[in-house]
Design an enzyme around this catalytic site. Structure first.
Site, PDB file in Angstrom:
ATOM      1  N   GLY A  96       0.626  -1.111   0.172  1.00 29.84           N
ATOM      2  CA  GLY A  96       0.016  -0.553  -0.165  1.00 29.84           C
ATOM      3  C   GLY A  96       1.041   1.532   0.087  1.00 29.84           C
ATOM      4  N   LYS A 122       4.043  24.692  -2.549  1.00 28.57           N
ATOM      5  CA  LYS A 122       5.371  24.258  -3.072  1.00 28.57           C
ATOM      6  C   LYS A 122       5.494  24.889  -3.744  1.00 28.57           C
ATOM      7  CE  LYS A 122       9.281  21.440  -2.739  1.00 28.57           C
ATOM      8  NZ  LYS A 122      10.079  20.071  -3.204  1.00 28.57           N
ATOM      9  N   TYR A 169      17.636  16.223 -22.492  1.00 27.68           N
ATOM     10  CA  TYR A 169      17.315  15.322 -23.312  1.00 27.68           C
ATOM     11  C   TYR A 169      15.966  14.566 -23.135  1.00 27.68           C
ATOM     12  CZ  TYR A 169      22.138  16.555 -24.202  1.00 27.68           C
ATOM     13  OH  TYR A 169      23.409  16.780 -24.354  1.00 27.68           O
TER      14      TYR A 169
END
Length: 507
Positions: free
Chosen positions: A13, A78, A432
């Site tokens: 879990g 954030k 990339y």
């Protein structure tokens, strides 16, 4: 003719298991059964409380309301990470999520900044990033779509309680048909003809069979390593921290900063993740350079309030499985590999693993073409993020700590050396295939850690210097005004997404 998957079984879990279950619940209406096996007796590693912006895409895929999610997970916003004492003692810089300035005449902004910073006509580059300015001010407001509005340059992620997030996703998944089975896995049965996983034996002589298996069992990799014997590629010679000591503390009176803080210490670094109900703290360190007792003392001496539990230790080794998808088993989260908590990528790797699985979802024939492409893309992204994290350690000028001397002097991957050489010349940078971190992130960390280009793109010399100076001044002023107009982060949270004691998930 296709032979479709009928039964997906998730072993484990926690954040990985329930993220996978929530995403795969969308397959239930198509006739695919999804079962998750977990045991309440087995704890989860709860350090994944900081994220990066793509987590918003995952929540959006599930149709999760942001305010409801923040309330239920005690979450906060954030805008980036503040690095303290990383470059050298007494120094700090930010890795903000937003872009720097605006490109001018097709030339990247940082080339103009580098040219004019050289002459003193530009201030430090963070003044030209709205996320960085808002971080300094402790302010936040959601971004807007209008490209003419400075707030369109905002980008953000979340801090949240990982245990509450798993609980939130469990309710979401179960409401949509995912079946949870309680119990410990005692044995794994493999098919004799091809070595594929056939079933697992649980306590109480219960057997569960499946077509596709997801290993979300954490570091031990119960299926991918234990049963399928997939090898391990170690990166500990580059990423030398192998322990993390974590502890939550009370947050009464402490600022709910709209950013994560990472503070370097003599033998590693410490995280600070502010939530609405507490602050998450941890010390990531090299056990070769500091004892656990000393690490504990360092951690507890540098937290905002009383510890809410005894610190607990997590041991790890940076590296990855040689195969992330082997036979009929896909490993997610810590079971697939681990870099370290720096730059908050652990939850993102779960997310991208799920996204690639959905894009390459197999049938019961398990084409090696799909498996190989999944592994190629997964390994490539892990290695690219590995290089980004190594950069933080390698480009340091600290005077204290053997860890920092070793990582500064060590040989680094050729892929990272190419990036550094290119940037040190004229500030060139190329992303990339499927690379996670944007150009702005690499620029923030390289400049923040004093990797300063010797020159700039010569096309930056083609525009009238007075025009460029005017643009730089206007960008800096616009971002300063926009940040000042934002509400303080804690006030925005209190008004828009105050935490609730009981989690509720809409049907």
């Amino acid at each position: 003719m296709s032979d479709p998957i009928r039964q997906v079984v998730i072993v484990g879990g926690g954040t990985a298991g329930w993220m996978a279950a929530a995403a795969l619940s969308k397959l239930v209406p198509t006739g695919v059964a999804v079962t998750l096996i977990e045991s309440d007796a087995i704890g989860t590693v709860g350090v994944g409380e900081a994220t990066i912006p793509p987590i918003r895409n995952f929540n959006g895929l599930l149709g999760i309301d942001e305010a409801d999610f923040l309330r239920a997970t005690q979450g906060s916003i954030k805008l980036g990470i503040e690095f303290v004492d990383w470059t050298r003692e007494g120094h700090r810089y930010s890795h903000p999520f937003g872009e720097f300035g605006f490109d001018i005449e097709g030339v990247k902004f940082h080339h103009y900044w580098r040219k004019f910073y050289e002459s003193g006509a530009a201030s430090w580059i963070e003044d030209y990033n709205l996320c960085a300015v808002a971080m300094r001010e402790g302010r936040y407001t959601p971004p807007v779509a209008d490209p003419g509005d400075a707030r369109s340059r905002l980008n953000y992620a979340y801090h949240f309680d990982a245990g509450l997030y798993a609980k939130y996703l469990r309710a979401y998944a179960e409401a949509r048909g995912v079946v949870r089975t309680e119990g410990k896995v005692l044995d794994v049965q493999l098919r004799g003809e091809d070595g594929f996983i056939e079933s697992v034996l649980l306590e109480g002589d219960r057997r569960i069979a499946g077509d596709l298996w997801l290993d979300c069992s954490g570091f031990r990799g119960l299926l991918i390593a234990g049963a399928l014997k997939t090898g391990w590629e170690s990166w500990k010679h580059w990423l030398q921290c192998d322990s993390a000591m974590a502890v939550p503390c009370a947050s009464a009176g402490a600022e709910i900063t709209p950013f994560t803080r990472s503070t370097a210490h003599e033998a590693g670094w410490q995280w600070r993740i502010p939530l609405q109900h507490r602050i998450g703290n941890g010390y990531v360190y090299s056990s070769a350079d500091i004892s656990d007792d000393r690490a504990r003392e360092t951690l507890l001496a540098n937290i905002d309030g009383p510890a809410l539990r005894d610190p607990f230790i997590i041991r790890f080794e940076a590296g990855r499985r040689s195969e992330i998808w082997a036979k009929n088993c896909v490993s997610l989260g810590l079971a697939s590999g681990f870099i370290e908590p720096l730059e908050s990528t652990s939850i993102h790797f779960i997310q991208t693993g799920i996204s690639k699985l959905l894009a390459l979802f197999p049938d019961r024939g398990f084409s090696p073409v799909e498996r190989d492409e999944y592994n190629r893309l997964s390994i490539l992204q892990l290695e690219q993020v590995r290089d980004f994290v190594i950069l933080h350690y390698h480009a340091n000028e600290r005077r204290t700590g053997e860890l920092w001397r070793r990582t500064r002097e060590m040989a680094i991957p050729e892929t990272l050396q190419r990036k550094l050489d290119l940037f040190r010349g004229r500030g060139r940078f190329f992303r990339y295939e499927d690379e996670l971190f944007a150009e702005s992130s690499w620029i923030a960390v390289m400049l923040g850690q004093n990797v300063m280009p010797r020159g700039w793109d010569p096309l930056a010399d083609a525009i009238d210097p007075a025009d460029v100076t005017d643009k730089l001044n206007r960008i800096r002023a616009a971002f300063a005004r926009a940040a000042q107009a934002m509400p303080l982060h804690h006030l925005w949270l209190a008004q828009q997404a105050p935490a609730i004691p009981d989690m509720k998930v809409p049907a």
